[in-house]
Design a protein around this motif. Structure first.
Motif, PDB file in Angstrom:
ATOM      1  N   VAL A 133       0.830  -1.203   0.000  1.00  0.00           N
ATOM      2  CA  VAL A 133       0.000   0.000   0.000  1.00  0.00           C
ATOM      3  C   VAL A 133       0.866   1.255   0.000  1.00  0.00           C
ATOM      4  O   VAL A 133       0.579   2.233  -0.710  1.00  0.00           O
ATOM      5  CB  VAL A 133      -0.967  -0.017   1.199  1.00  0.00           C
ATOM      6  CG1 VAL A 133      -1.714   1.297   1.323  1.00  0.00           C
ATOM      7  CG2 VAL A 133      -1.947  -1.189   1.065  1.00  0.00           C
ATOM      8  N   VAL A 151     -10.521  -0.296  -5.090  1.00  0.00           N
ATOM      9  CA  VAL A 151      -9.694  -1.449  -4.760  1.00  0.00           C
ATOM     10  C   VAL A 151     -10.521  -2.722  -4.877  1.00  0.00           C
ATOM     11  O   VAL A 151     -11.595  -2.843  -4.274  1.00  0.00           O
ATOM     12  CB  VAL A 151      -9.050  -1.314  -3.353  1.00  0.00           C
ATOM     13  CG1 VAL A 151     -10.079  -1.121  -2.270  1.00  0.00           C
ATOM     14  CG2 VAL A 151      -8.157  -2.511  -3.054  1.00  0.00           C
ATOM     15  N   ALA A 162      -5.474  -0.959   2.373  1.00  0.00           N
ATOM     16  CA  ALA A 162      -5.556   0.206   1.494  1.00  0.00           C
ATOM     17  C   ALA A 162      -6.713   1.108   1.894  1.00  0.00           C
ATOM     18  O   ALA A 162      -6.582   2.345   1.915  1.00  0.00           O
ATOM     19  CB  ALA A 162      -5.701  -0.244   0.040  1.00  0.00           C
ATOM     20  N   GLY A 166      -5.994   4.698   3.196  1.00  0.00           N
ATOM     21  CA  GLY A 166      -6.502   5.726   2.300  1.00  0.00           C
ATOM     22  C   GLY A 166      -7.410   6.721   3.003  1.00  0.00           C
ATOM     23  O   GLY A 166      -7.345   7.932   2.758  1.00  0.00           O
TER      24      GLY A 166
END
Length: 330
Positions: A133, A151, A162, A166
């Motif tokens: 990631v 994703v 992620a 994120g």
């Protein structure tokens, strides 16, 4: 160099199915200059291991011990090693491979010291996924707050990592999962939107939700899905192809990318990313700090060395919802 220890290891003798694995007792040489000997407690299982076993990603030579990440304790250090002493708790990821064993000899720069807040299981379950990631969001396509990421396999280890990271970066995270149970896991990880690919067309759903597509699409599925991922990216966006869980990717034409779509395709390797010692140390320090802060992949199961075939079967089945671990404690 004379052997100072033996290791109980799963060694791969032939590419293909799990029948190529054998559990063996092997000698371990004393660490040379710049090397350390690790007594491993637990190893992480990754789809990279499946690709190595199948021969999709060839290894230098067989027989060999695979496994790209583990955690444990420094047992011995070679000459010229500084900053590490026997008894230090560490984790490592990358090459030389050797996670499927009770002991492993590796370059000292591969060792990442673990704080008390990061247990061995936590490190072995999360390190390689967290590095992946980090590579995606800082090197493959440096992401800016407010941008959108799609994703695939959002309930898997990389997917949930992620999504969680994120969100911390201020990204809009859209997860694609197969089935209601996995969709719920992606939502629990913090996804802004989850698309159940079994219930709706993911390309149409992404386009409808974004009004033009995502800035980055992370595709670890492969097979025919990669071509569909191109339709989820916005103009001048990017698709990052990470793996081939659904099978080999058909040939891609540059005309699939543009000029009409004007998108980029990346085929990054986390092993390549962390082959550079400076990049590895910098990224490793960052992700271990995030682990200590609670950003980890949950453990979905664990297996002893002599059940490596069962572990690979479980990993390939796609039925798991967390990281799988291999008990390697000597």
């Amino acid at each position: 160099m004379s052997a100072v220890a033996t290791t109980r290891a799963v060694r791969l003798h032939a590419a293909g199915g799990t029948e190529g694995f054998r559990v063996e007792e092997l000698p371990v040489p004393a660490p040379g200059p710049g090397e350390i000997l690790i007594r491993q407690t637990v190893a992480g299982l990754n789809f990279l291991d499946i690709y190595h076993r199948r021969g999709l990603y060839p290894l230098p030579a067989l027989p060999t011990v695979i496994g790209a990440e583990a955690a444990g304790v420094v047992e011995a250090v070679g000459a010229d090693v500084t900053g590490l002493t026997p008894g230090d708790r560490i984790a490592w990821a990358g090459a030389p491979y050797g996670g499927y064993a009770t002991h492993h000899l590796l370059p000292a720069w591969r060792a990442l010291k673990l704080p008390d807040a990061v247990g061995d299981d936590m490190a072995a379950a999360s390190l390689l996924r967290a590095l992946t990631v980090e590579m995606l969001f800082t090197r493959v396509r440096p992401m800016q707050s407010g941008e959108t990421v799609v994703v695939h396999a959002a309930a898997g280890g990389i997917g949930r990592m992620a999504i969680a990271h994120g969100r911390r970066l201020g990204l809009r995270m859209i997860g694609i999962a197969g089935g209601a149970e996995k969709a719920a896991l992606a939502r629990a990880a913090g996804a802004d939107l989850v698309i159940d690919r079994r219930a709706e067309d993911p390309v149409a759903a992404v386009q409808a939700a974004t009004g033009g597509g995502a800035h980055l699409v992370i595709d670890g599925i492969g097979g025919d899905m990669l071509a569909r991922s191109f339709g989820m990216a916005r103009r001048f966006g990017m698709v990052a192809s990470l793996g081939e869980a659904a099978g080999r990717i058909p040939p891609v034409s540059v005309y699939d990318l543009g000029p009409a779509r004007s998108i980029a395709l990346a085929r990054p390797s986390v092993i390549g990313f962390i082959s550079d010692s400076d990049a590895y140390r910098s990224a490793g320090t960052a992700v271990i700090a995030r682990m200590a802060d609670g950003l980890v992949v949950p453990v979905g199961g664990r297996f002893p060395l002599d059940r490596i075939a069962d572990a690979h079967d479980r990993l390939e089945s796609g039925l798991g919802t967390g990281a799988l671990l291999l008990d390697t404690g000597a």
